[in-house]
Enzyme design. Structure first.
Site, PDB file in Angstrom:
ATOM      1  CB  VAL A 172      97.013  12.333  69.940  1.00 31.46           C
ATOM      2  CG1 VAL A 172      96.141  13.339  70.679  1.00 31.46           C
ATOM      3  CG2 VAL A 172      98.489  12.690  70.092  1.00 31.46           C
ATOM      4  CG  LEU A 204      97.323  19.474  59.627  1.00 34.75           C
ATOM      5  CD1 LEU A 204      98.390  20.523  59.960  1.00 34.75           C
ATOM      6  CD2 LEU A 204      97.990  18.141  59.311  1.00 34.75           C
ATOM      7  CG  HIS A 205      93.868  14.790  63.790  1.00 34.29           C
ATOM      8  ND1 HIS A 205      94.911  14.187  64.457  1.00 34.29           N
ATOM      9  CD2 HIS A 205      93.618  14.005  62.712  1.00 34.29           C
ATOM     10  CE1 HIS A 205      95.257  13.081  63.840  1.00 34.29           C
ATOM     11  NE2 HIS A 205      94.497  12.944  62.764  1.00 34.29           N
ATOM     12  CD  GLU A 206      96.072  19.017  69.860  1.00 35.20           C
ATOM     13  OE1 GLU A 206      97.136  18.585  70.324  1.00 35.20           O
ATOM     14  OE2 GLU A 206      95.922  20.211  69.556  1.00 35.20           O
ATOM     15  N   GLY A 207      96.661  14.807  66.729  1.00 36.53           N
ATOM     16  CA  GLY A 207      97.666  13.765  66.471  1.00 36.53           C
ATOM     17  C   GLY A 207      98.802  14.316  65.623  1.00 36.53           C
ATOM     18  CG  HIS A 208      98.037  15.341  61.551  1.00 33.71           C
ATOM     19  ND1 HIS A 208      96.677  15.392  61.432  1.00 33.71           N
ATOM     20  CD2 HIS A 208      98.444  14.348  60.715  1.00 33.71           C
ATOM     21  CE1 HIS A 208      96.266  14.497  60.557  1.00 33.71           C
ATOM     22  NE2 HIS A 208      97.318  13.839  60.113  1.00 33.71           N
ATOM     23  CB  SER A 255      91.469   9.049  62.343  1.00 32.15           C
ATOM     24  OG  SER A 255      91.319   8.858  60.947  1.00 32.15           O
ATOM     25  CB  SER A 256      92.133  13.000  58.507  1.00 30.97           C
ATOM     26  OG  SER A 256      93.387  13.486  58.932  1.00 30.97           O
ATOM     27  NE  ARG A 257      90.421   6.949  55.462  1.00 24.75           N
ATOM     28  CZ  ARG A 257      91.735   6.815  55.324  1.00 24.75           C
ATOM     29  NH1 ARG A 257      92.501   6.815  56.388  1.00 24.75           N
ATOM     30  NH2 ARG A 257      92.284   6.681  54.130  1.00 24.75           N
ATOM     31  CE  LYS A 296      94.248   6.183  63.767  1.00 27.68           C
ATOM     32  NZ  LYS A 296      94.446   6.348  62.348  1.00 27.68           N
ATOM     33  CD  GLN A 347      94.371  22.718  63.039  1.00 24.92           C
ATOM     34  OE1 GLN A 347      94.629  22.142  64.092  1.00 24.92           O
ATOM     35  NE2 GLN A 347      93.565  22.210  62.140  1.00 24.92           N
ATOM     36  CG  ASP A 392      90.554  25.278  58.545  1.00 22.69           C
ATOM     37  OD1 ASP A 392      90.466  26.471  58.227  1.00 22.69           O
ATOM     38  OD2 ASP A 392      89.602  24.596  58.994  1.00 22.69           O
ATOM     39  CG  ASP A 393      95.219  21.000  56.916  1.00 21.83           C
ATOM     40  OD1 ASP A 393      94.508  20.840  57.925  1.00 21.83           O
ATOM     41  OD2 ASP A 393      95.161  20.270  55.912  1.00 21.83           O
ATOM     42  CG  MET A 401      98.061  11.668  53.511  1.00 20.59           C
ATOM     43  SD  MET A 401      97.289  10.379  52.544  1.00 20.59           S
ATOM     44  CE  MET A 401      96.151   9.720  53.735  1.00 20.59           C
TER      45      MET A 401
HETATM   46  P1  AMP Z   1      97.935  11.076  57.915  1.00 22.29           P
HETATM   47  O1  AMP Z   1      97.674  12.532  57.631  1.00 22.29           O
HETATM   48  O2  AMP Z   1      96.740  10.343  58.388  1.00 22.29           O
HETATM   49  O3  AMP Z   1      98.696  10.400  56.805  1.00 22.29           O
HETATM   50  O4  AMP Z   1      98.916  11.074  59.146  1.00 22.29           O
HETATM   51  C1  AMP Z   1     100.134  11.784  59.132  1.00 22.29           C
HETATM   52  C2  AMP Z   1     100.953  11.334  60.312  1.00 22.29           C
HETATM   53  O5  AMP Z   1     100.240  11.609  61.512  1.00 22.29           O
HETATM   54  C3  AMP Z   1     101.215   9.807  60.284  1.00 22.29           C
HETATM   55  O6  AMP Z   1     102.545   9.577  60.722  1.00 22.29           O
HETATM   56  C4  AMP Z   1     100.203   9.298  61.270  1.00 22.29           C
HETATM   57  O7  AMP Z   1     100.592   8.086  61.888  1.00 22.29           O
HETATM   58  C5  AMP Z   1     100.170  10.433  62.275  1.00 22.29           C
HETATM   59  N1  AMP Z   1      98.919  10.384  63.038  1.00 22.29           N
HETATM   60  C6  AMP Z   1      97.661  10.286  62.544  1.00 22.29           C
HETATM   61  N2  AMP Z   1      96.768  10.204  63.559  1.00 22.29           N
HETATM   62  C7  AMP Z   1      97.477  10.248  64.705  1.00 22.29           C
HETATM   63  C8  AMP Z   1      97.139  10.194  66.095  1.00 22.29           C
HETATM   64  N3  AMP Z   1      95.889  10.078  66.495  1.00 22.29           N
HETATM   65  N4  AMP Z   1      98.134  10.269  66.996  1.00 22.29           N
HETATM   66  C9  AMP Z   1      99.433  10.381  66.591  1.00 22.29           C
HETATM   67  N5  AMP Z   1      99.820  10.437  65.309  1.00 22.29           N
HETATM   68  C10 AMP Z   1      98.860  10.367  64.373  1.00 22.29           C
END
Ligand code: AMP
Length: 306
Positions: free
Chosen positions: A177, A33-37, A186-188, A150, A81, A77-78, A30
């Site tokens: 991550v 984007l951060h390091e998790g994505h 988290s984006s939030r 996550k 990245q 930005d997204d 969604m």
């Molecule tokens: P979102 O943009 O929040 O819908 O997340 C997109 C994808 O990134 C989903 O599969 C999430 O589970 C994954 N995601 C979000 N935060 C993290 C995180 N901190 N570490 C790993 N994956 C993540």
């Protein structure tokens, strides 16, 4: 990296690659984007010939209008990245492209959607998730789709729907991550004030307390959950829910006898955060501590040959 906004453009970009036998990996997001994505995109880059990142803030999965309105949006930005870590295609459709006039079909997964996030956010949340993920899979027809541990319940729901609907895609879950202090990315998190950011550490503290107690040999769910709740008190944060459940069915368990998912949600000011960890009973707890957020089904290494 090419940005496409319509399903027709996405198809015309991917069809020749698929005909050539190239493997396609999809990372649904969604945005913000951060390091998790980025860890998901990098993993897809390593294992697939063509990497598609979708960026769509899905209104159907937001049960609170204010959460949808506040949700961070920063497409340029997204795009930078995603390109920097090797995405080939950014699919960024409009709401009208995904839900055109007359749209009338939803995907509803029963059972595993009824607990945890489903119970807290209501049935529309996972109906929205299941519907949009099914649509994204049908639009991109990837060999593999990558999700983060996550959102552990989301992974369970998506595995269920792809199995039930015989969708020809492999679902891979990758580890959570975290920030250096343990907060799950988290984006939030971007919406937290500095004081709330400090309070948000209540979530990883709760997980750590339960994990530390499990390592001592404690197996009773009540004791583990109590330790987790106590650890949140100094942060002045109360869990919206905290539960120890069987990792595949999400059924509550009375005691740790194998891997179990400890999942929680908490509201910090206006921002609702979730986190989770797979706990192991003491005999195997050392391994659990080394990989605290390992995916439930051990599929960390994807090859793209579906
Ligand atoms: P979102 O943009 O929040 O819908 O997340 C997109 C994808 O990134 C989903 O599969 C999430 O589970 C994954 N995601 C979000 N935060 C993290 C995180 N901190 N570490 C790993 N994956 C993540």
């Amino acid at each position: 990296m090419r940005t496409v906004r319509t399903v027709a453009e996405l198809r015309s970009t991917l069809t020749p690659a698929r005909r050539e036998g190239l493997t396609i990996g999809l990372v649904p997001t969604m945005g913000a984007l951060h390091e998790g994505h980025l860890s998901l995109i990098r993993h897809a880059r390593e294992h697939c010939d063509l990497v598609v990142v979708s960026l769509f803030v899905n209104p159907a999965q937001f049960n609170e209008r204010s959460d949808l309105e506040r949700y961070p949006r920063r497409e340029s930005d997204d795009a930078a990245q995603a390109a920097a870590v090797g995405a080939d295609v950014l699919f960024a459709p409009s709401v009208e492209e995904v839900y055109p006039t007359g749209f009338a079909t939803t995907v509803e997964v029963l059972g595993v959607t009824e607990r945890l996030e489903g119970a807290a956010r209501g049935p529309e949340h996972f109906r929205g998730v299941a519907t949009v993920v099914t649509k994204l899979l049908c639009m991109a027809l990837p060999d593999v789709a990558y999700f983060g541990q996550k959102d552990a319940q989301q992974v369970v729901v998506i595995r269920r729907l792809t199995a039930d609907l015989n969708l020809p895609v492999r679902i891979e879950a990758l580890p959570t991550v975290r920030e250096p202090d343990g907060l799950a990315m988290s984006s939030r998190n971007a919406l937290l004030t500095p004081a709330e950011r400090a309070q948000a550490l209540a979530l990883p503290a709760a997980l750590a307390a339960a994990r530390d107690l499990a390592v001592t040999g404690e197996r009773a769910t009540a004791a583990l959950l109590d330790a987790a709740r106590q650890a949140m008190l100094p942060f002045d944060v109360e869990a919206e829910y905290i539960a120890l459940v069987e990792p595949d069915t999400l059924e509550p368990i009375d005691a740790l006898s194998g891997p179990a998912l400890l999942a929680l949600a908490a509201r910090i000011g206006e921002v609702r955060l979730i986190d989770n960890e797979v706990l192991q009973p003491a005999a195997t707890a050392t391994a659990a501590r080394q990989t605290p957020s390992q995916p439930l089904q051990g599929k960390t290494t994807a090859t793209c040959s579906a």
